[in-house]
Design a protein around this motif. Structure first.
Motif, short mmCIF file in Angstrom:
data_model
loop_
_atom_site.label_atom_id
_atom_site.label_comp_id
_atom_site.label_asym_id
_atom_site.label_seq_id
_atom_site.Cartn_x
_atom_site.Cartn_y
_atom_site.Cartn_z
N ALA A 384 0.75 -1.07 -0.11
CA ALA A 384 -0.02 0.01 0.04
C ALA A 384 0.79 1.28 0.14
O ALA A 384 0.96 2.04 0.84
CB ALA A 384 -0.77 0.19 1.08
N HIS A 385 1.51 1.20 -1.12
CA HIS A 385 2.66 2.66 -1.30
C HIS A 385 1.89 3.66 -2.21
O HIS A 385 2.38 4.82 -2.23
CB HIS A 385 3.78 2.05 -1.75
N ASP A 386 0.70 3.26 -2.93
CA ASP A 386 -0.04 4.12 -3.91
C ASP A 386 -1.25 3.48 -4.22
O ASP A 386 -1.67 2.66 -3.42
CB ASP A 386 0.96 4.14 -5.25
N PHE A 387 -1.86 4.03 -5.38
CA PHE A 387 -3.27 3.69 -5.51
C PHE A 387 -3.24 2.23 -5.83
O PHE A 387 -4.47 1.64 -5.59
CB PHE A 387 -3.82 4.48 -6.25
N ARG A 388 -2.30 1.54 -6.33
CA ARG A 388 -2.45 0.15 -6.57
C ARG A 388 -2.52 -0.93 -5.43
O ARG A 388 -2.87 -1.89 -5.78
CB ARG A 388 -1.26 -0.04 -7.62
N GLY A 389 -2.29 -0.43 -4.14
CA GLY A 389 -2.37 -1.34 -2.89
C GLY A 389 -3.92 -0.99 -2.55
O GLY A 389 -4.05 -1.77 -1.34
N ARG A 390 -4.55 -0.44 -3.28
CA ARG A 390 -6.19 -0.13 -2.54
C ARG A 390 -6.93 -1.48 -3.13
O ARG A 390 -6.91 -1.80 -4.28
CB ARG A 390 -6.86 0.97 -3.07
N ILE A 391 -7.94 -2.09 -2.38
CA ILE A 391 -8.29 -3.32 -2.89
C ILE A 391 -9.98 -3.21 -2.88
O ILE A 391 -10.46 -4.04 -3.34
CB ILE A 391 -8.11 -4.44 -1.85
N GLY A 392 -10.43 -2.23 -2.39
CA GLY A 392 -12.02 -1.93 -2.41
C GLY A 392 -12.19 -0.49 -1.74
O GLY A 392 -11.47 0.02 -1.39
N HIS A 393 -13.58 -0.10 -1.80
CA HIS A 393 -14.16 0.92 -1.27
C HIS A 393 -15.57 0.82 -0.56
O HIS A 393 -16.31 0.03 -0.84
CB HIS A 393 -14.03 2.14 -2.14
N VAL A 394 -15.85 1.99 0.25
CA VAL A 394 -17.21 1.98 0.87
C VAL A 394 -17.57 3.62 0.69
O VAL A 394 -16.73 4.43 0.90
CB VAL A 394 -17.07 1.77 2.31
N LEU A 395 -18.25 3.77 -0.14
CA LEU A 395 -18.89 5.27 -0.51
C LEU A 395 -20.26 5.22 0.51
O LEU A 395 -21.11 4.52 0.53
CB LEU A 395 -19.41 5.45 -1.81
N TYR A 396 -20.44 6.53 1.37
CA TYR A 396 -21.38 6.63 2.36
C TYR A 396 -21.73 8.15 2.20
O TYR A 396 -21.27 8.84 1.91
CB TYR A 396 -20.99 6.21 3.67
N ALA A 397 -22.99 8.53 3.16
CA ALA A 397 -23.60 9.76 3.10
C ALA A 397 -23.79 10.07 4.45
O ALA A 397 -24.27 9.23 5.14
CB ALA A 397 -24.61 9.88 2.23
N THR A 398 -23.75 11.23 5.26
CA THR A 398 -24.26 11.54 6.40
C THR A 398 -24.54 12.79 6.52
O THR A 398 -24.68 13.70 5.46
CB THR A 398 -22.78 11.42 7.50
#
Length: 418
Positions: A384-398
């Protein structure tokens, strides 16, 4: 979003290599009554997502990193049936799209100055010459130049490629030995990003200690409009991986005014005269200082966060600006919440992960709009040194900024990988 402009605004738009937030340009163009023509390599890491193909009326496959071939294809297609505008689908193609637009006599950034928004050394020099604060910096093209550059900038400092994206090989260094090692890793990295490798040119720049934000906006008819300020949440140093964003950032009114005024001045200094911009800043002591500016929408789903929190459709405004359509004719949506955020997951190590826990429970929360994994279990994952180390996401609203930050913390702690 649908509008009644389709019949009134007949024509077509050319999009060069739509990736990341640039994929939204195609649906926006259809909403504005325009056919879409896409130039794409459509293979390897430039392969177009399958979900995108329904929004492409005409696909022309070519090597988009071969600018003469790209220009030749654009001219040929324009002669067959004229374009209303030309847009870059990713930041690497901002200069090429500007030169194509200039050749075709269409709205776009000035070809003579467009490299200022891609080459970070030129960017720094032009912004500094406009009297705006920038980090101390020195350009380096070879390992032998590192000691002199370090003496000029001082430690700690930040090493970054002059022409790259996604935090690739951006790192904080504390000593000359660390700097030399970081530069060696960069120059020995043979991986490609959209078919492009690193050329060894880097900036060494002053480390700025303070929160990071980005300013999202657009330019039309010479007027700069700021739509949102995004709070950017980074992973642990020495790297600068973007692991989350919240729109809007909560800033003191005076700081917010300073941020917006500074971003508008950067836009002017870099001759961004049409289309969207994404201006990244650090706020040491509350004073805005440029990290970099992109003459395109922000990545990492930031335009979606802006849409949720403000109702402003950045992709539609980008298409309008590049086709000469008055932005006042682009209907605005309604905010779905007061704040919107995204959090990115990273694997526990470079070997990837075998299982994930807590994701389904998270999906059941009413604030969560999306919770997805980009890489399946068992797949090797870069560190996880740059964007290539990201494996998923959560998008949310508050409904509050505090809730947005707390929910992101809950997401980070509540989803685990092994």
């Amino acid at each position: 979003m649908t509008t009644d402009l389709r019949d009134a605004r007949a024509g077509r738009v050319l999009v060069v290599e739509p990736m990341s937030s640039g994929t939204a340009l195609l649906g926006a163009a259809h909403d504005l009554g325009l056919e879409t023509v896409v130039l794409s390599h459509d293979r390897d890491d430039r392969r177009l997502p399958d979900r995108l193909r329904k929004d492409i009326d005409t696909l022309v496959v070519l090597d988009t990193n071969d600018e003469p071939a790209l220009l030749e294809a654009a001219v040929r297609l324009h002669r067959q049936r004229g374009f209303a505008g030309v847009l870059p689908g990713f930041e690497f193609y901002v200069p090429a799209a500007a030169r194509v637009a200039a050749r075709l006599g269409l709205p776009g950034l000035a070809a003579a100055s467009v490299e200022e928004v891609r080459d970070k050394e030129l960017m720094r020099r032009h912004v500094a010459s406009a009297g705006l604060r920038t980090p101390r910096f020195a350009a380096v093209a070879a390992a032998a130049e590192l000691p002199a550059a370090a003496a000029e900038v001082g430690f700690p400092c930040v090493l970054k490629p002059t022409d790259s994206a996604g935090s690739i090989h951006v790192s904080r260094v504390e000593s000359l030995d660390q700097l030399k090692n970081a530069y060696q890793r960069l120059t020995h990295d043979q991986r490609l990003d959209l078919g492009r490798g690193l050329d060894g040119r880097v900036l060494l720049e002053e480390y700025l200690d303070g929160p990071e934000v980005s300013v999202e906006g657009y330019v039309a008819a010479g007027r700069v409009t700021v739509v949102a300020v995004t709070r950017k949440l980074l992973g642990p140093e020495p790297y600068f991986v973007e692991l989350g964003h919240v729109v809007q950032a909560e800033l003191e009114p005076a700081v917010r005014r300073a941020v917006e005024a500074y971003a508008a001045a950067v836009v002017a200094a870099l001759h961004v005269t049409v289309g969207p911009f994404h201006c990244e800043l650090r706020l040491p002591g509350g004073e805005p200082v440029l990290i970099e500016l992109g003459a395109r929408m922000g990545g990492d789903r930031i335009p979606d966060l802006v849409g949720i929190a403000t109702g402003v459709p950045l992709a539609h405004l980008a298409v309008a600006a590049h086709t000469g359509l008055d932005p006042q004719e682009v209907p605005l949506g309604s905010p779905r919440a007061k704040y919107a955020g995204i959090h990115f997951f990273t694997a526990p190590g470079p070997g990837g992960y075998r299982a994930v826990h807590g994701l389904e429970r998270l999906r059941a929360r009413p604030e969560v709009l999306e919770a997805e994994l980009h890489l399946p279990p068992g797949r090797a994952v870069p560190a996880a040194h740059d964007f290539r180390g990201r494996i998923g996401h959560v998008l949310y609203a508050t409904d509050s900024y505090a809730d947005a930050l707390e929910l992101r913390r809950t997401i980070d702690l509540g989803v685990t990988f092994d």
